[in-house]
Design a protein around this motif. Sequence first.
Motif, PDB file in Angstrom:
ATOM      1  N   ARG A  84       0.818  -1.198   0.000  1.00 39.43           N
ATOM      2  CA  ARG A  84       0.000   0.000   0.000  1.00 39.43           C
ATOM      3  C   ARG A  84       0.860   1.260   0.000  1.00 39.43           C
ATOM      4  O   ARG A  84       0.529   2.257  -0.659  1.00 39.43           O
ATOM      5  N   GLN A 132       5.102  -3.448 -13.982  1.00 40.57           N
ATOM      6  CA  GLN A 132       4.008  -3.194 -13.047  1.00 40.57           C
ATOM      7  C   GLN A 132       3.533  -4.531 -12.473  1.00 40.57           C
ATOM      8  O   GLN A 132       3.215  -5.459 -13.209  1.00 40.57           O
ATOM      9  N   TYR A 141      -1.261  -1.550  -8.201  1.00 45.44           N
ATOM     10  CA  TYR A 141      -0.026  -1.939  -8.890  1.00 45.44           C
ATOM     11  C   TYR A 141       1.175  -1.239  -8.239  1.00 45.44           C
ATOM     12  O   TYR A 141       1.051  -0.101  -7.752  1.00 45.44           O
ATOM     13  N   SER A 187       5.683  -0.919  -8.946  1.00 41.56           N
ATOM     14  CA  SER A 187       6.706  -1.159  -9.963  1.00 41.56           C
ATOM     15  C   SER A 187       7.486  -2.429  -9.634  1.00 41.56           C
ATOM     16  O   SER A 187       7.511  -2.904  -8.491  1.00 41.56           O
ATOM     17  N   ARG A 191       3.802   1.604  -1.333  1.00 40.08           N
ATOM     18  CA  ARG A 191       4.447   1.803  -2.645  1.00 40.08           C
ATOM     19  C   ARG A 191       3.427   2.006  -3.769  1.00 40.08           C
ATOM     20  O   ARG A 191       3.811   2.403  -4.866  1.00 40.08           O
ATOM     21  N   ASP A 192       2.166   1.723  -3.505  1.00 41.13           N
ATOM     22  CA  ASP A 192       1.113   1.910  -4.514  1.00 41.13           C
ATOM     23  C   ASP A 192       0.660   3.369  -4.479  1.00 41.13           C
ATOM     24  O   ASP A 192      -0.383   3.720  -3.913  1.00 41.13           O
ATOM     25  N   LYS A 193       1.453   4.223  -5.113  1.00 40.97           N
ATOM     26  CA  LYS A 193       1.229   5.672  -5.027  1.00 40.97           C
ATOM     27  C   LYS A 193      -0.120   6.097  -5.608  1.00 40.97           C
ATOM     28  O   LYS A 193      -0.756   7.037  -5.118  1.00 40.97           O
ATOM     29  N   ASN A 194      -0.566   5.428  -6.671  1.00 39.07           N
ATOM     30  CA  ASN A 194      -1.805   5.829  -7.344  1.00 39.07           C
ATOM     31  C   ASN A 194      -3.032   5.076  -6.840  1.00 39.07           C
ATOM     32  O   ASN A 194      -4.141   5.280  -7.357  1.00 39.07           O
ATOM     33  N   SER A 195      -2.818   4.186  -5.867  1.00 41.57           N
ATOM     34  CA  SER A 195      -3.918   3.386  -5.303  1.00 41.57           C
ATOM     35  C   SER A 195      -4.697   2.634  -6.372  1.00 41.57           C
ATOM     36  O   SER A 195      -5.931   2.532  -6.326  1.00 41.57           O
ATOM     37  N   ASN A 196      -3.993   2.135  -7.373  1.00 44.14           N
ATOM     38  CA  ASN A 196      -4.638   1.378  -8.451  1.00 44.14           C
ATOM     39  C   ASN A 196      -4.337  -0.125  -8.386  1.00 44.14           C
ATOM     40  O   ASN A 196      -4.653  -0.879  -9.304  1.00 44.14           O
TER      41      ASN A 196
END
Length: 711
Positions: free
Chosen positions: A199, A246, A208, A210, A201-206
Amino acid sequence: MAGKQKGMDLDIISKVWAIGVPTARCESQSAAKKPNMELVKRSEADVLRVIFEKYASKEVGCEKFMTYSDLIHRYLQLLDPTNYDPYTYNVLASCVDTSRDGLISFSEFQGFEALLCAPDAMYALAFQIFDRNGNGYITCDEFEDLIKHTTLHASIPFNFESEFIKLHFGRDKSRKVTYQEFTQLIHDFHEEHAWQAFRMRDKNSNGYISAKDFEEILLSLKSYLLTPFVRDNIITLVVGEGHHRQISYAYYTAFISLLNNLELVKRIYTAATRRDLTKALPKDELMYQAQEFSQITPLEIDILYQLVNLQTQQRASGEVINPNVITYADIDSLSPMRGRETPFKIQMQIAEQKLRLEQGHTERTFLLQIAESAYRFTLGSLAGATGATAVYPIDLVKTRLQNQRSTSFVGEMMYKNSFDCFKKVIRHEGVRGLYRGLAPQLVGVAPEKAIKLTMNDLMRDKLMQKDGTLPFWAEMVAGGTAGASQVVFTNPLEIVKIRLQVAGEIVGKTRVSAISVMKDLGFFGLYKGAKACFLRDIPFSAIYFPTYAHVKKIFADENGYNNPGTLLLSATIAGMPAAFFPTPADVIKTRLQVAARSGQTTYNGLIDCARKIYAEEGFGAFWKGGPARVFRSSPQFGVTLLTYELLQRAFYVDFGGSRPEGSEAKSVHLEDVLSRNPDHIGGYRMALATFDGIESKFGLMLPKFKPATAQ
C-alpha cells in the motif's frame, strides 16, 4: 534474597514454557500420545550445574550467578564481544533472566535449557524476547519497542496505528497478549507488514507497484524466503513475463504465498507422482492435484513454473528444454528451507544417534551389538578378499625383493628392481607365478581385513565422546588396536604365504605346499616374527585409519557425501604414508619368517635381525621394498575400503550404531548450528539453531543478531 526471588520466578517460567523444570527430560505434546517418541533429552541437573558454575563469575552471598556477558559472550557466544549492539545484547540476555535483575541464577539457566528442549522452542523463545517484563504477557508497547529495533522496520516502517494492531491489542492498545495468542500474532504480523509495504508503494492506489518496488519489498521483508537464485532474478522474472514493470497485488501476494508454501508444494508433487522424485511432472497434473489443497492457487503454480523455467534456461546454456514440466529437484532448489535446519528438523535427525551419544551410553542390547560385529566382519571379509586379489602380484614382488640379500655370494642378486622382478617371474614361472600363495592369502585375508575393519569401527564407537566427536588420539588408538588384533589371527597365514611366495626362486626344488610348510614350522613356528608383525601393523593402522577419516572429509561434497571415486582416492592416499613408514618392521618380519638358504645369515629374534641387517647391508636395507609396499598396500586398501563402504551402503542394516561417515548426504549447516561445544549439553546444543530459527522463520532480525562464529 536474590536466590529466593529467582526461585519464585520458576513458577512464571513453568507457566510460560509449560515445562516442569525438575523433570529429567522434555517431551513434545505428541510424545505424550506416543511415549516412545523422544526428541531432545534434557541434561541431568548435577551435570548442568557443573557447567553453570564454570561460567558463573558473580557471587552473591553463598550463591553463584551468571552475568549477561557470561551467558551471551562466553557461554552461548551469540554476539561478538568486541562489536555488538547493546539493545540486542540486553534483549537476548533478559529472555533468560526472568527477574530482570541483571543476574542469571542456576534455576533460570536450567529453565532456559528446558525451553530449548521444547517442541515449540522457537515460538517460546520469541515470546520470551518480546516479554520484556517477564510477567507472561506481551503489551503493545513491548511489541512495538522490539519491532522498531529490527532491521525490517528500519527498511520499511510498520504502521502501529493500523487496524491490525488494534484487533490484537484493542482499540486503546491496553489489551495483553498471551503466549498462545502471540503465536498467531507473530505469524500474521509479517503478512500485515507485506500488505502495508504494498500500500505504501502503490502511489496511485490502483493496485499496482513497480517491479523495482516489488524487488525492494521482497529483499527487505522476505529475504529469509529467498534463495540466491530468486534473490538475483526477481526483476528478470517479472519483466520477462510481460508485467511491463508493473506488479499487481494478486501477483504480489501469490509470489509470497508460493515461497511460504514450497514445502507443501513438495508434498503435492510427491502425491501426484506417487513418490517418484525423478518424474517430470506437467503443469496440468500438478494443478489438478493442487485442487486438494486450498492454500495453492493456479496463479502460484504458474509462478512456480516460471521460476523453474528461468532457472533451467540459465543452467541449460542453449539446450532445448520443456517449459511445462518440473521435477522434485527443481522445486527443492527454490525452497528457502533447503540447507536450513530448524530446531525441530535437527531434533528429528539426531534423535536416534546423537542423543544416545549425548547421554554417554547406547540402548542397544548385547546381542544386537554382536550381530552388528558379525555383519561388519562378513562385509570386511568380502572387501578384504577383493582388495587382496587386486594387488596380489605387487605383494609377491615386494616379498621377493625384501628377501633378497646383498652379500658377496656370486649370483645372489636375482632382481635389479621391482619391474625386473615382475618380468622374471612371468618369464620363468608364467602369469600363474604372480599368484603363488594366493589361496592361503585369501583364507588369511578374510579374518585379517575383517578383524581390522571390525575392530577399528568397534573401537571408534566405544571411544566416541558424548558430543559425538572423536579426538585424534582416539582415532589412533582405534586404528592401533585394530592392527594389533589382526596379528594374533593372521601371523600363521602370513608366514605360510611368504614361504610359498619365495619357493619359486629355487629351481628344481620339490614342490612346496601350504600343508608342508605348516608341518615343517609347527604351532609355535607359525608365530615366528610376530613381534615384528606387531611393530608393523600397529603403526600402519594407527596412521591409516585416522588419515583416511580426515582425507575422506576433505573430498566430500558440500553435503558431506562421498561418492565411490572420492572413497577410492581417500583410501589410496591414506595408504601411502601408512605403508611406507613401517617398512623397516616389514623387512625384519620377512627375514624372520623366510627360511634361510644355505650360506645365508640366520637371525635370533627381532633385535638380532635388525642389528645384522644394518651391519651387513647398511641402513638402506631397512627400506627395501618400500615403494612396492606403497604400490601394493595403498591400492589394496583403496579397493578394500571402497568395497567395504559400498557393501555397507548396498546392504545396509540398522543395528542402532553409527553409519560410515560420508555414506549419506547431510547438511553442512546442521554441523554449524548444532553446537559442538562440549559445554553445550542437553537443550543448549540447540541454542544456536533456535536463535537462528526465530530470525529465519519470524524475520526478527535484530542488529548484530548473528553469532560471531557465523560472521
